[in-house]
Design a protein around this motif. Structure first.
Motif, PDB file in Angstrom:
ATOM      1  N   ALA A   1      22.927 -16.288 -15.411  1.00  0.00           N
ATOM      2  CA  ALA A   1      23.096 -17.739 -15.473  1.00  0.00           C
ATOM      3  C   ALA A   1      21.920 -18.396 -16.193  1.00  0.00           C
TER       4      ALA A   1
ATOM      5  N   ALA B   1      30.285 -20.325 -12.012  1.00  0.00           N
ATOM      6  CA  ALA B   1      29.072 -20.724 -12.734  1.00  0.00           C
ATOM      7  C   ALA B   1      28.995 -22.241 -12.795  1.00  0.00           C
TER       8      ALA B   1
ATOM      9  N   ALA C   1      23.195 -20.352  -9.201  1.00  0.00           N
ATOM     10  CA  ALA C   1      23.852 -19.053  -9.043  1.00  0.00           C
ATOM     11  C   ALA C   1      23.472 -18.385  -7.727  1.00  0.00           C
TER      12      ALA C   1
ATOM     13  N   SER D   1      29.431 -17.932 -17.744  1.00  0.00           N
ATOM     14  CA  SER D   1      28.493 -19.057 -17.676  1.00  0.00           C
ATOM     15  C   SER D   1      28.497 -19.864 -18.962  1.00  0.00           C
TER      16      SER D   1
END
Length: 305
Positions: free
Chosen positions: A251, A290, A280, A55
């Motif tokens: 995330a 992501a 997410a 991410s």
């Protein structure tokens, strides 16, 4: 593999492994001799450290990941994920093998995780020189709960580099989590197991070093404690149907850290986290994906503060 030359924005410590994803008809799963899984049973690289690193990289931050990894097919999957996504990775030998888990995912996206604790040992350590070299080259270090990260906390504090951690579904009492909670400058956790989220949040900030504490609460948003003030952060609308909650907390943490490193105030950072976490939840756990920086910023700008 060694660290990339030059500064690292975020060093992610620990949390490398593989998950086997099983979509089940309901949770809790009633006892039966067998179930037919028409959607398939898939094993893919990606546990909490991997997803935070992925991410952060997707948001344009220079990210490096450090962990112990087995010389096994599961370890090969983790190495391949980092190579494919351009994530710097220092993988140290783990004789016990690569961490693995089984995630049962219900139709509403909720999950039940079964962690194989035999893939780590309480005496596992990161080499002091490796840890110090990577940490001091970083603007920030994100520490996962996995071994051997707990042993690394004193050395990390000594470097003076800002730290964050995610306590996941801590109940506020388990003593294993407490050193992480008290060592980090930014603490994330889930409110799922907390009977009194505000009490736990203020206890973390009062006893430890935390400047910011965030407790995520799923569709109810999040609690944000910053500058001594506790506020509620609304949940962001997901851009597609919710299919899976795997990786939503990772995330959220990554997007919050992105905002913090960009100099944004805590409320804006939490908005980034809410947007990334909602995104997410629309990604099946069988995929490692992501939100990107441009989409994060655009969605945040369209979301009420």
């Amino acid at each position: 593999m060694t660290a990339h030359e030059g500064a690292i924005d975020v060093l992610v410590l620990g949390g490398a492994g593989v998950d086997t994803i099983v979509y089940v008809p309901e949770l809790p799963l009633p006892y039966a001799d067998s179930y037919m899984i028409d959607s398939g049973i898939r094993t893919r690289a990606g546990q909490t450290g991997d997803f935070v690193a992925l991410s952060l990289t997707s948001l344009g931050l220079r990210t490096h990941h450090l962990d112990l990894l087995g010389d096994d097919p599961e370890g090969d999957l983790v190495r391949a994920l980092h190579r494919k996504r351009g994530i710097g990775f220092t993988a140290l030998p783990q004789p016990a093998g690569t961490k693995r888990a089984v995630n049962l995912v219900g139709p509403d996206g909720r999950r039940l995780s079964l962690y194989d604790t035999s893939r780590a040992h309480p005496d596992d350590r990161f080499p002091e020189e490796t840890l110090n070299t990577l940490a001091t080259a970083s603007r920030h270090v994100h520490v996962t709960l996995t071994q051997p990260c707990s042993h690394a906390l004193p050395a990390l504090i000594e470097t003076g580099v800002p730290l964050s951690t995610d306590l996941h579904d801590w109940d506020g009492e388990n003593p294993y989590h407490e050193p992480f909670a008290l060592a980090a400058d930014v603490v994330f956790l889930s409110a799922a197991a907390l009977t009194d989220p505000e009490r736990t949040i203020r206890r973390i900030a009062g006893r430890g070093r935390a400047e910011v504490v965030v407790a995520t609460a799923g569709a109810d948003g999040a609690y944000l404690l910053a500058d001594g003030e506790l506020n509620r952060v609304p949940a962001a609308d997901p851009p597609a149907p919710v299919v899976d909650s795997n990786g939503a907390g990772d995330a959220f943490a990554a997007a919050f850290l992105y905002g913090r490193l960009m100099g944004e105030p805590p409320q804006r950072c939490a908005l980034y986290g809410a947007v990334a976490g909602a995104y997410a939840c629309t990604v099946p756990a069988t995929r490692a994906e992501a939100i990107g920086r441009d989409e994060l910023l655009a969605r945040a700008d369209r979301t009420r503060p």
